[in-house]
Design an enzyme around this catalytic site. Sequence first.
Site, PDB file in Angstrom:
ATOM      1  CG  ASN A 117      -0.726  -0.829  10.241  1.00 45.48           C
ATOM      2  OD1 ASN A 117      -1.609  -1.541   9.808  1.00 45.48           O
ATOM      3  ND2 ASN A 117      -0.669   0.476  10.013  1.00 45.48           N
TER       4      ASN A 117
ATOM      5  CG  ASP B 145       0.144 -10.394   7.769  1.00 51.90           C
ATOM      6  OD1 ASP B 145       0.015  -9.808   6.676  1.00 51.90           O
ATOM      7  OD2 ASP B 145       0.970 -11.290   7.961  1.00 51.90           O
TER       8      ASP B 145
ATOM      9  CG  ASP C 271       0.920  -4.604   7.137  1.00 56.23           C
ATOM     10  OD1 ASP C 271       0.589  -5.770   7.452  1.00 56.23           O
ATOM     11  OD2 ASP C 271       0.190  -3.626   7.322  1.00 56.23           O
TER      12      ASP C 271
ATOM     13  CG  ASP D 271      -6.368  -8.345   9.749  1.00 55.29           C
ATOM     14  OD1 ASP D 271      -7.521  -8.737   9.476  1.00 55.29           O
ATOM     15  OD2 ASP D 271      -5.966  -7.201   9.500  1.00 55.29           O
TER      16      ASP D 271
ATOM     17  NE  ARG E 177      -3.692  -0.337   2.298  1.00 55.79           N
ATOM     18  CZ  ARG E 177      -3.967  -1.289   3.189  1.00 55.79           C
ATOM     19  NH1 ARG E 177      -3.452  -1.240   4.401  1.00 55.79           N
ATOM     20  NH2 ARG E 177      -4.761  -2.290   2.868  1.00 55.79           N
TER      21      ARG E 177
ATOM     22  CG  ASP F  23      -3.752  -4.555  11.245  1.00 59.29           C
ATOM     23  OD1 ASP F  23      -2.673  -3.986  11.043  1.00 59.29           O
ATOM     24  OD2 ASP F  23      -4.344  -5.224  10.383  1.00 59.29           O
TER      25      ASP F  23
ATOM     26  CD  GLU G 160      -3.925 -10.237   6.221  1.00 57.98           C
ATOM     27  OE1 GLU G 160      -3.252  -9.694   5.343  1.00 57.98           O
ATOM     28  OE2 GLU G 160      -4.812  -9.637   6.867  1.00 57.98           O
TER      29      GLU G 160
END
Length: 177
Positions: free
Chosen positions: A87, A105, A103, A120, A23, A107, A123
């Site tokens: 994050n 994953d 990052d 997450d 991102r 959060d 994830e």
Amino acid sequence: MKLPKEGDFITIQSYKHDGRLHRTWRDTMVLKTTENAVIGVNDHTLVTEADGRRWVTREPAIVYFHKKYWFNIIAMIRDNGISYYCNLASPYVLDQEALKYIDYDLDVKVFADGEKKLLDVDEYEIHKKEMHYSPDIDYILKEHVKILVDWINNGKGPFSQSYVNIWYKRYLELRSR
């Protein structure tokens, strides 16, 4: 590299552990830089996802990055109060192109009423296997979740109302120049 100055605009790039760009935030205004930290603000900032989708942030948000902590913090200033999105991520690096971090994953979301949620986890577990996060990284991230929760519980740094007020006020002063 020369540190950005107050009022400068920088790009922020989030990557995944395997090196893929995740991102990008364009035109984050710098409010303060030190040897170890960057404080900035996003306000109607263009965000581009890895798949090319684009969106614009809805409300002003104070962003906090540190070179020693494995998290970054976004304090979103909303009508009903301040909400946070944190994050779990590598400490940042800054080069000519952007402020960059990985990052990981996980959060932590903190709602305006103080409720906290770890997000997450599924994830994270999938990516930990797929991208081969080392046991050391796994340990560091889990320890930094504890540090982050301690900051939240004790109103430390960005989790203090006065901190957000000071930096938002400074942003408004810079914006009106």
